[in-house]
Design an enzyme around this catalytic site. Sequence first.
Site, PDB file in Angstrom:
ATOM      1  N   HIS A 269      31.691  13.220 -21.417  1.00 21.77           N
ATOM      2  CA  HIS A 269      31.242  11.910 -21.930  1.00 21.77           C
ATOM      3  C   HIS A 269      30.421  11.121 -20.903  1.00 21.77           C
ATOM      4  O   HIS A 269      30.347  11.503 -19.752  1.00 21.77           O
ATOM      5  CB  HIS A 269      32.426  11.091 -22.480  1.00 21.77           C
ATOM      6  CG  HIS A 269      33.419  10.619 -21.464  1.00 21.77           C
ATOM      7  ND1 HIS A 269      34.346   9.645 -21.751  1.00 21.77           N
ATOM      8  CD2 HIS A 269      33.663  10.992 -20.187  1.00 21.77           C
ATOM      9  CE1 HIS A 269      35.091   9.438 -20.681  1.00 21.77           C
ATOM     10  NE2 HIS A 269      34.720  10.228 -19.733  1.00 21.77           N
ATOM     11  N   GLU A 270      29.780  10.070 -21.358  1.00 20.56           N
ATOM     12  CA  GLU A 270      28.881   9.241 -20.520  1.00 20.56           C
ATOM     13  C   GLU A 270      27.789  10.065 -19.851  1.00 20.56           C
ATOM     14  O   GLU A 270      27.417   9.820 -18.707  1.00 20.56           O
ATOM     15  CB  GLU A 270      29.688   8.481 -19.451  1.00 20.56           C
ATOM     16  CG  GLU A 270      30.585   7.380 -19.972  1.00 20.56           C
ATOM     17  CD  GLU A 270      29.798   6.175 -20.500  1.00 20.56           C
ATOM     18  OE1 GLU A 270      28.589   6.063 -20.229  1.00 20.56           O
ATOM     19  OE2 GLU A 270      30.415   5.353 -21.201  1.00 20.56           O
ATOM     20  N   GLY A 271      27.288  11.055 -20.569  1.00 22.76           N
ATOM     21  CA  GLY A 271      26.239  11.919 -20.006  1.00 22.76           C
ATOM     22  C   GLY A 271      26.853  13.161 -19.392  1.00 22.76           C
ATOM     23  O   GLY A 271      27.531  13.060 -18.386  1.00 22.76           O
TER      24      GLY A 271
ATOM     25  N   ARG B 169      29.341   4.649 -15.456  1.00 22.88           N
ATOM     26  CA  ARG B 169      29.440   5.981 -14.854  1.00 22.88           C
ATOM     27  C   ARG B 169      30.298   5.965 -13.586  1.00 22.88           C
ATOM     28  O   ARG B 169      31.011   6.925 -13.298  1.00 22.88           O
ATOM     29  CB  ARG B 169      28.046   6.566 -14.611  1.00 22.88           C
ATOM     30  CG  ARG B 169      27.415   6.957 -15.938  1.00 22.88           C
ATOM     31  CD  ARG B 169      26.007   7.502 -15.871  1.00 22.88           C
ATOM     32  NE  ARG B 169      25.650   7.990 -17.205  1.00 22.88           N
ATOM     33  CZ  ARG B 169      24.449   8.421 -17.574  1.00 22.88           C
ATOM     34  NH1 ARG B 169      23.453   8.419 -16.701  1.00 22.88           N
ATOM     35  NH2 ARG B 169      24.232   8.848 -18.799  1.00 22.88           N
TER      36      ARG B 169
END
Lengths: 608, 608
Positions: A458-460, A314
């Site tokens: 993306h990535e949460g 992140r």
Amino acid sequence: MTYRQTTEFFLYDWLNVESLNQRTRFADHSRETFDSVLDTCEKIARDKFAPFNRIADTEEPWFDGEKVHLPESSHAAARAFQESGMLAAAQDYEIGGMQLPCVVEMAANSFFSKAGIGIGGGGMLTSGNANLLMAHGTELQKQVFARNEFAGRFYGTMCLSEPQAGSSLSDVVTRATPDGSDFESDPFGPRYRLRGNKMWISNGEHELSENIIHLVLAKIPDAEGKLVPGTKGISLFIVPKKLVDAQGQLTGERNDVALAGLNHKLGYRGIPNTLLNFGEGKYPVRGSAGAIGYLVGKAGDGLRCMFHMMNEARIAVGLGAATLGYAGYEASLEYARNRPQGRPMGVGGKDAKQPQVPIIQHADVKRMLLAQKSYCEGAVALELYCARLVDELHTGDEAGAKEAHLLLEMLTPIAKSWPSEWCLEANSLAIQVLGGYGYTRDFPVEQYWRDNRLNMIHEGTHGIQALDLLGRKVVMDGGKGLALLASKMNGTIERAMAVPELAAHGNALAGALKAVGNATKSAWATGNPEEALANATPYLQAFGHTVLAWIWLDVALCARRQPESDLTQGKLAAARYFFHYELPKVPAWLKVVETRDDTCRSMDDAWF
Amino acid sequence: MTYRQTTEFFLYDWLNVESLNQRTRFADHSRETFDSVLDTCEKIARDKFAPFNRIADTEEPWFDGEKVHLPESSHAAARAFQESGMLAAAQDYEIGGMQLPCVVEMAANSFFSKAGIGIGGGGMLTSGNANLLMAHGTELQKQVFARNEFAGRFYGTMCLSEPQAGSSLSDVVTRATPDGSDFESDPFGPRYRLRGNKMWISNGEHELSENIIHLVLAKIPDAEGKLVPGTKGISLFIVPKKLVDAQGQLTGERNDVALAGLNHKLGYRGIPNTLLNFGEGKYPVRGSAGAIGYLVGKAGDGLRCMFHMMNEARIAVGLGAATLGYAGYEASLEYARNRPQGRPMGVGGKDAKQPQVPIIQHADVKRMLLAQKSYCEGAVALELYCARLVDELHTGDEAGAKEAHLLLEMLTPIAKSWPSEWCLEANSLAIQVLGGYGYTRDFPVEQYWRDNRLNMIHEGTHGIQALDLLGRKVVMDGGKGLALLASKMNGTIERAMAVPELAAHGNALAGALKAVGNATKSAWATGNPEEALANATPYLQAFGHTVLAWIWLDVALCARRQPESDLTQGKLAAARYFFHYELPKVPAWLKVVETRDDTCRSMDDAWF
């Protein structure tokens, strides 16, 4: 200022990264070795990435039914990146690494994302994959898979999402069943057959490397053949595209992993984004359908293993968003300095007989440039601060590591979300500075804007980061993390109060911090998560702006301590911009949080 | 609610458009005739525009050296649009028009922009061009050029910008010199030869119509052959691509206007955007180089003629931005209703054993949808309100027309800028609702976002609207316009105070209005435009949000008067969203205006 100058200022003057060299792990390093890594990356990025960023966008990956094709320039960029050794930069010397601190590794890699975020195979995914194996794999898994990834021989993927589940990992339905009665005696660990579809897999198919190592979340059915609901039933597997032997050599067997399709995206087009079918029998292996996978860690422990790497991933996403923003800032700054148009507005109006002036002389253009500088440099500073915490986590003393862990828990949702929102806004401002030209594909700014739009997804997603922050992070351990972060901010505020020029900023930050604290309490006053979390996203925005104000104040203090220069003046002006134009937005976002405003959650479907 | 239902609510319930039928000009109209126009446009938009919106994006205009090619579906859409009669909708019956009120015309045309903003030849430009000629042209100019444009036989362009000048029209260098000694005796008016380059010309070249009528700004040199600096030297010319006779028939002569190139854009790709060379000799005409053009109005009066149409053009741009936003809202609403993912968060957390729910049940998704609704419906309401003022200007009594004129002066910068900023934000939220899918080109939302990004740039950038508002509009006539707008808002506030449910909104709007008034005074306190205007853009943003809050409050009052229904509940909820989540941003923007903050304008180039 160049990006390099700003990065060095953050690394050496603000974060005092050289002090890391007093630690055993980094003892062989010095400012010189760090600089030489930065030099190498800056040069490769300039020569092999930047000139081909548009090609990576226009010549999208395509599939001929067997292979995925990328432009030759992307292959060349990937080779140059591999040869730089950056895939293993943070690893031990003994496995071919450089034992570089995370903060220097991230700073060095940021030259690549700034030059061409969709080019070169996404090294971050491969090293993240390998890092995960180093933490949770067996010796042989590390030896064969991780080390070949660090060497760039194999590339890695992370296979989480599925078409029916998206962000809801508890709904993963990829099944892993024991592969034969001897499944527990494979040298690579318990051997399973996987069957299921994985969606949104970056670099899921390409020809950039000899092999692709998929890390796949799947569920092992219980005795009755049922999948355990929720995330507890999830396990993690290594699924190589091509099977390898214990020496890491390809056995010549293709595993049962098939490309079902490529996604055609708005941006980030250099990275093939794939839908993968595992075990549907397109490539039967060892006599039957089912993709062969080796369990990593314990069964049921898959999500924990995967999330072990999430903080760093992140931070990397945030830094990518920041550098995309910065690339637009650079392009629009250059344009503004060279484009003559219009005249200054004086008391008597404008004098049309005078020659036109470069547009950088207009106040509103300066505003758009300074906003970009404030967003993007602030975001880079935040990400490097977080990366420095990762170093503290790994190499600090016990108390330092504990504190770093807690701060990272708090800051990661911001590190992921803030640049993805505000450096996208910076990219929009870059387009605006260029006007009509910015809207054409003859200039790079429209591509940066398209590329950066991915980062809130993306990535949460933004919404998931917000739930993580307000639903978990600020309340965990009775609010210990929030208290620690506040104490850090208060330290900065105290130091600012002693500097007349910065005291007003200190006061403003103290006010924002107090407001965030109060809003946190009010949100949770009824203890009902539905009420508390209905406005998690505005809370995330307010929290993010408060964190960035703190970062800017801390950076300003550092600039203020140095002899006055264009660089320090620029940092002080960007900080001032943030405090005058941005921080005042915080109360607007918090209002609905404090009142647990139910306008949205009580909205009836039929009223839309 | 459908877009049609909302539009009808605004037209009939809120703006009481039927009352216009009491005026002579509209006496033959009724709700039935208005509805049948809406029906026609909605149907053509659905059948001929919407299905081809992606094709217009992917099959960009291309030039074979002689002709510009568009997809056949765009030709078919343009034909259907022509046949609808909408090009002449507002014109007199006697010249083939429908004598439709502007507000109904705009509402009807909005179905096209929502379905495919880059398709069908941009009717707005052609009718705007013809309208200008109706106001400033000679009888023959109207007869031959305007009427054939209204009939769709000829299409129109507006040629203002030049490569070296952009928005700075005082720097136009296209020259117009008398064409021969008999130049004053042409039946079309004084005949000139034009030489120069025009940039960013929409529809500058295509095969959609028999001819293209360029309206071109150029300067007539003085006796010494010099161009007069500033905007006063600008004149306006009709420059047909193909010459015509006094009966409107093509003479077979090609005028000396050549396509120099097409711009390749981020969005709005269905509309060919051109660089045109006038008079460079590529197509010598009547024996020599130089594009033949006929003077419109008086020499030196060109900019005034051109700007005569600017209010309507800017309202149309704002409405286009609003409908693009609405299109994204519709798409994301449909997705959210059908996509199952995740589970509600209850006091005990989530129950993974339950089936997933449609994402519209999540509070944060509702927030993103309600924000879109609030932005886009609010923007549509604002534009229709402005269009209604145009009708008042043209058909109201003297006092009404005067008031409408003044209100339009005040509101046009907002009508142009606000939807272009906030309905773009709506488009970004639509992408976010769809998550990864929204980032792919398999769904329409990414295209809407790209298309909408143009609207902050063309027809006067955001920065230019801001200077217009704070630099001219709010101070003109001693602040008369601002006072009038404030009195309108106060009327709404007073009515809201009598409704318990809306009284808090009324108070909030009164506060915002007062803050805007104070900031206006503070900005100009020193009388120095450089200081006053340094933060014109944040002022524009604050002013815009205040105007939209007023619009929403007025709409809410209307909804409140009606029997409760899903539609009225939705409008009240969207108004509440605007007051709770958006209006509180106003003080943040105004802070730098009030203090004449000099952070940006005092920024030194070297500090960037």
